[in-house]
Design a protein around this motif. Structure first.
Motif, PDB file in Angstrom:
ATOM      1  N   PRO A  12       0.813  -1.208   0.000  1.00  0.00           N
ATOM      2  CA  PRO A  12       0.000   0.000   0.000  1.00  0.00           C
ATOM      3  C   PRO A  12       0.851   1.264   0.000  1.00  0.00           C
ATOM      4  O   PRO A  12       1.904   1.340   0.619  1.00  0.00           O
ATOM      5  CB  PRO A  12      -0.815  -0.142   1.284  1.00  0.00           C
ATOM      6  CG  PRO A  12      -0.872  -1.608   1.546  1.00  0.00           C
ATOM      7  CD  PRO A  12       0.451  -2.137   1.080  1.00  0.00           C
ATOM      8  N   GLY A  13       0.386   2.274  -0.639  1.00  0.00           N
ATOM      9  CA  GLY A  13       1.079   3.534  -0.808  1.00  0.00           C
ATOM     10  C   GLY A  13       0.536   4.172  -2.071  1.00  0.00           C
ATOM     11  O   GLY A  13      -0.272   3.569  -2.772  1.00  0.00           O
ATOM     12  N   TRP A  14       0.958   5.382  -2.366  1.00  0.00           N
ATOM     13  CA  TRP A  14       0.412   6.120  -3.499  1.00  0.00           C
ATOM     14  C   TRP A  14       1.409   6.190  -4.651  1.00  0.00           C
ATOM     15  O   TRP A  14       2.582   6.464  -4.455  1.00  0.00           O
ATOM     16  CB  TRP A  14       0.035   7.535  -3.081  1.00  0.00           C
ATOM     17  CG  TRP A  14      -1.193   7.570  -2.215  1.00  0.00           C
ATOM     18  CD1 TRP A  14      -1.229   7.501  -0.853  1.00  0.00           C
ATOM     19  CD2 TRP A  14      -2.543   7.671  -2.652  1.00  0.00           C
ATOM     20  NE1 TRP A  14      -2.534   7.556  -0.413  1.00  0.00           N
ATOM     21  CE2 TRP A  14      -3.364   7.659  -1.495  1.00  0.00           C
ATOM     22  CE3 TRP A  14      -3.148   7.774  -3.913  1.00  0.00           C
ATOM     23  CZ2 TRP A  14      -4.752   7.747  -1.558  1.00  0.00           C
ATOM     24  CZ3 TRP A  14      -4.532   7.860  -3.983  1.00  0.00           C
ATOM     25  CH2 TRP A  14      -5.313   7.850  -2.821  1.00  0.00           C
ATOM     26  N   ALA A  15       0.891   5.956  -5.866  1.00  0.00           N
ATOM     27  CA  ALA A  15       1.659   6.154  -7.091  1.00  0.00           C
ATOM     28  C   ALA A  15       0.897   7.124  -7.980  1.00  0.00           C
ATOM     29  O   ALA A  15      -0.342   7.056  -8.063  1.00  0.00           O
ATOM     30  CB  ALA A  15       1.881   4.834  -7.821  1.00  0.00           C
ATOM     31  N   LEU A  16       1.615   8.011  -8.640  1.00  0.00           N
ATOM     32  CA  LEU A  16       0.998   8.929  -9.596  1.00  0.00           C
ATOM     33  C   LEU A  16       1.542   8.622 -10.977  1.00  0.00           C
ATOM     34  O   LEU A  16       2.760   8.532 -11.166  1.00  0.00           O
ATOM     35  CB  LEU A  16       1.281  10.377  -9.210  1.00  0.00           C
ATOM     36  CG  LEU A  16       0.543  11.453 -10.023  1.00  0.00           C
ATOM     37  CD1 LEU A  16       0.230  12.683  -9.158  1.00  0.00           C
ATOM     38  CD2 LEU A  16       1.337  11.878 -11.265  1.00  0.00           C
ATOM     39  N   VAL A  17       0.634   8.433 -11.929  1.00  0.00           N
ATOM     40  CA  VAL A  17       1.000   8.063 -13.294  1.00  0.00           C
ATOM     41  C   VAL A  17       0.403   9.080 -14.254  1.00  0.00           C
ATOM     42  O   VAL A  17      -0.815   9.320 -14.242  1.00  0.00           O
ATOM     43  CB  VAL A  17       0.487   6.655 -13.655  1.00  0.00           C
ATOM     44  CG1 VAL A  17       0.928   6.267 -15.074  1.00  0.00           C
ATOM     45  CG2 VAL A  17       0.959   5.620 -12.647  1.00  0.00           C
ATOM     46  N   PHE A  28       1.177   0.543 -16.277  1.00  0.00           N
ATOM     47  CA  PHE A  28       1.698   0.864 -14.950  1.00  0.00           C
ATOM     48  C   PHE A  28       0.559   0.938 -13.926  1.00  0.00           C
ATOM     49  O   PHE A  28       0.684   0.427 -12.810  1.00  0.00           O
ATOM     50  CB  PHE A  28       2.454   2.191 -14.967  1.00  0.00           C
ATOM     51  CG  PHE A  28       3.916   2.060 -15.243  1.00  0.00           C
ATOM     52  CD1 PHE A  28       4.765   1.477 -14.319  1.00  0.00           C
ATOM     53  CD2 PHE A  28       4.457   2.540 -16.429  1.00  0.00           C
ATOM     54  CE1 PHE A  28       6.131   1.359 -14.557  1.00  0.00           C
ATOM     55  CE2 PHE A  28       5.822   2.427 -16.689  1.00  0.00           C
ATOM     56  CZ  PHE A  28       6.657   1.838 -15.752  1.00  0.00           C
ATOM     57  N   ALA A  29      -0.525   1.589 -14.294  1.00  0.00           N
ATOM     58  CA  ALA A  29      -1.657   1.718 -13.373  1.00  0.00           C
ATOM     59  C   ALA A  29      -2.207   0.352 -12.989  1.00  0.00           C
ATOM     60  O   ALA A  29      -2.497   0.091 -11.810  1.00  0.00           O
ATOM     61  CB  ALA A  29      -2.742   2.591 -14.000  1.00  0.00           C
ATOM     62  N   ARG A  30      -2.368  -0.523 -13.966  1.00  0.00           N
ATOM     63  CA  ARG A  30      -2.875  -1.874 -13.678  1.00  0.00           C
ATOM     64  C   ARG A  30      -1.932  -2.616 -12.743  1.00  0.00           C
ATOM     65  O   ARG A  30      -2.371  -3.286 -11.793  1.00  0.00           O
ATOM     66  CB  ARG A  30      -3.052  -2.669 -14.977  1.00  0.00           C
ATOM     67  CG  ARG A  30      -4.183  -2.212 -15.853  1.00  0.00           C
ATOM     68  CD  ARG A  30      -4.468  -3.224 -16.956  1.00  0.00           C
ATOM     69  NE  ARG A  30      -3.338  -3.435 -17.861  1.00  0.00           N
ATOM     70  CZ  ARG A  30      -3.132  -2.732 -18.962  1.00  0.00           C
ATOM     71  NH1 ARG A  30      -3.961  -1.756 -19.298  1.00  0.00           N
ATOM     72  NH2 ARG A  30      -2.103  -2.998 -19.751  1.00  0.00           N
ATOM     73  N   ARG A  31      -0.642  -2.532 -13.012  1.00  0.00           N
ATOM     74  CA  ARG A  31       0.326  -3.256 -12.200  1.00  0.00           C
ATOM     75  C   ARG A  31       0.353  -2.721 -10.766  1.00  0.00           C
ATOM     76  O   ARG A  31       0.355  -3.494  -9.796  1.00  0.00           O
ATOM     77  CB  ARG A  31       1.703  -3.154 -12.838  1.00  0.00           C
ATOM     78  CG  ARG A  31       2.841  -3.738 -11.996  1.00  0.00           C
ATOM     79  CD  ARG A  31       2.657  -5.237 -11.711  1.00  0.00           C
ATOM     80  NE  ARG A  31       3.709  -5.714 -10.855  1.00  0.00           N
ATOM     81  CZ  ARG A  31       4.861  -6.243 -11.314  1.00  0.00           C
ATOM     82  NH1 ARG A  31       5.071  -6.343 -12.615  1.00  0.00           N
ATOM     83  NH2 ARG A  31       5.776  -6.662 -10.472  1.00  0.00           N
ATOM     84  N   PHE A  32       0.368  -1.408 -10.609  1.00  0.00           N
ATOM     85  CA  PHE A  32       0.381  -0.832  -9.265  1.00  0.00           C
ATOM     86  C   PHE A  32      -0.881  -1.200  -8.493  1.00  0.00           C
ATOM     87  O   PHE A  32      -0.821  -1.520  -7.300  1.00  0.00           O
ATOM     88  CB  PHE A  32       0.519   0.689  -9.346  1.00  0.00           C
ATOM     89  CG  PHE A  32       1.873   1.170  -9.780  1.00  0.00           C
ATOM     90  CD1 PHE A  32       3.022   0.472  -9.443  1.00  0.00           C
ATOM     91  CD2 PHE A  32       2.004   2.338 -10.519  1.00  0.00           C
ATOM     92  CE1 PHE A  32       4.284   0.921  -9.836  1.00  0.00           C
ATOM     93  CE2 PHE A  32       3.248   2.797 -10.916  1.00  0.00           C
ATOM     94  CZ  PHE A  32       4.389   2.092 -10.574  1.00  0.00           C
ATOM     95  N   ALA A  33      -2.038  -1.147  -9.161  1.00  0.00           N
ATOM     96  CA  ALA A  33      -3.288  -1.494  -8.491  1.00  0.00           C
ATOM     97  C   ALA A  33      -3.282  -2.961  -8.064  1.00  0.00           C
ATOM     98  O   ALA A  33      -3.726  -3.302  -6.959  1.00  0.00           O
ATOM     99  CB  ALA A  33      -4.472  -1.216  -9.410  1.00  0.00           C
ATOM    100  N   ASP A  51     -13.541   6.319 -16.107  1.00  0.00           N
ATOM    101  CA  ASP A  51     -13.798   4.906 -16.402  1.00  0.00           C
ATOM    102  C   ASP A  51     -12.637   4.023 -15.939  1.00  0.00           C
ATOM    103  O   ASP A  51     -12.848   2.949 -15.359  1.00  0.00           O
ATOM    104  CB  ASP A  51     -14.019   4.714 -17.907  1.00  0.00           C
ATOM    105  CG  ASP A  51     -15.311   5.345 -18.399  1.00  0.00           C
ATOM    106  OD1 ASP A  51     -16.172   5.668 -17.551  1.00  0.00           O
ATOM    107  OD2 ASP A  51     -15.449   5.533 -19.624  1.00  0.00           O
ATOM    108  N   THR A  52     -11.418   4.463 -16.194  1.00  0.00           N
ATOM    109  CA  THR A  52     -10.245   3.695 -15.773  1.00  0.00           C
ATOM    110  C   THR A  52     -10.169   3.583 -14.263  1.00  0.00           C
ATOM    111  O   THR A  52      -9.900   2.503 -13.709  1.00  0.00           O
ATOM    112  CB  THR A  52      -8.954   4.355 -16.312  1.00  0.00           C
ATOM    113  OG1 THR A  52      -9.002   4.411 -17.738  1.00  0.00           O
ATOM    114  CG2 THR A  52      -7.723   3.576 -15.878  1.00  0.00           C
ATOM    115  N   ALA A  53     -10.423   4.693 -13.581  1.00  0.00           N
ATOM    116  CA  ALA A  53     -10.371   4.705 -12.119  1.00  0.00           C
ATOM    117  C   ALA A  53     -11.414   3.758 -11.529  1.00  0.00           C
ATOM    118  O   ALA A  53     -11.123   2.999 -10.589  1.00  0.00           O
ATOM    119  CB  ALA A  53     -10.589   6.123 -11.598  1.00  0.00           C
TER     120      ALA A  53
END
Length: 273
Positions: A12-17, A28-33, A51-53
């Motif tokens: 857990p933690g925050w990533a910004l893409v 990247f978003a899929r992998r981080f999630a 929609d992605t979120a």
């Protein structure tokens, strides 16, 4: 004594893409999630962001926030910079992925189009990296991944300024990455080759004649990039064939490169979101 670089977290933690709704950014978003990271997604298209979120949050149970922003503008950069400076919910991984190419030679381009390319490919990368590093170095952890291109290692696209902008991203990231190591912060540049994304269609680049063996998948590129980040590499070039291409671009005589390069517009690129 210099601090030992911290291992990038996968919990857990925050990533910004940036450029997060398609291609490498979406991968990247899929992998981080999937790894359990909460996300801040940045792109121009507010509807696609929403929609992605919703999809990532429902599938993986993570918090996903969105920032509709055009990073080729000062206003777009400023709103993302404010989020990167937040110390309450600190960004632990920043991926500067948004970028564009132009489907025309510099000889037929315009100042406005070239300035927009530089603002997005160069200026935004510099601004967002600089915005996030103070908090990362202060706490002694964090990672920045700047997405460049194999094209940045040589003038392989005659008349195009895309490769010049990517050369800046690569050099900038290597330099800053060396400076941040002692603070426990990693800055790595990702230099993919030909990736199946929306990049070329959006730029109006015809890729119909490119052989299948040149293509990489965005998910594979991201997986190798994160492996290289964990290893502490400053430069990540996914796939053996593009590693070989980079070796040639770095070491072959310039005259030979100019002879064999031709107009390779569209052969090397990534997604613009």
């Amino acid at each position: 004594m210099p601090a030992v670089p911290a291992q990038p977290q996968t919990g857990p933690g925050w990533a910004l893409v940036t450029g997060a709704t398609a291609g490498i950014g979406a991968a990247f978003a899929r992998r981080f999630a999937a790894d359990g990271r909460h996300l801040v997604l940045v792109a121009r298209d507010a509807r696609r962001l929403t929609d992605t979120a919703a999809e990532l949050s429902e599938r993986h149970g993570v918090s996903v926030r969105t920032i509709p922003a055009d990073l080729s503008t000062d206003a777009g950069c400023e709103v993302v910079e404010r989020r990167l400076a937040d110390v309450v919910e600190p960004i632990e991984v920043l991926v500067n992925n948004a970028g564009i190419s132009l489907a025309r030679s510099f000889l037929k381009s315009t100042v406005d189009d070239e300035a927009r390319l530089l603002r997005l490919n160069v200026h935004a990368v510099m601004r967002l990296t600089q915005a996030v590093l103070p908090a990362m170095t202060e706490r002694g952890s964090g990672a920045v991944i700047n997405v460049s291109s194999v094209a940045g290692f040589g003038a392989v696209m005659p008349g195009s300024t895309y490769s010049a902008s990517k050369a800046w991203v690569t050099n900038f990231s290597e330099s800053v990455g060396q400076a941040t190591r002692r603070f426990g912060v990693r800055v790595m540049v990702l230099c993919p080759g030909y990736v199946r994304t929306e990049f070329h269609q959006r730029a109006g680049i015809n890729t119909s004649k490119m052989p299948d063996w040149l293509w990489l998948s965005a998910d594979d590129v991201v997986a190798e990039a994160l492996r290289d980040l964990r290893k502490g590499k400053l430069v990540s070039v996914p796939d053996w064939k593009y590693k070989a291409a980079v070796f040639g671009l770095r070491h072959a005589p310039r005259g030979l490169l100019r002879t064999v390069a031709g107009d390779t517009r569209g052969r090397i690129g990534r997604d613009e979101r």
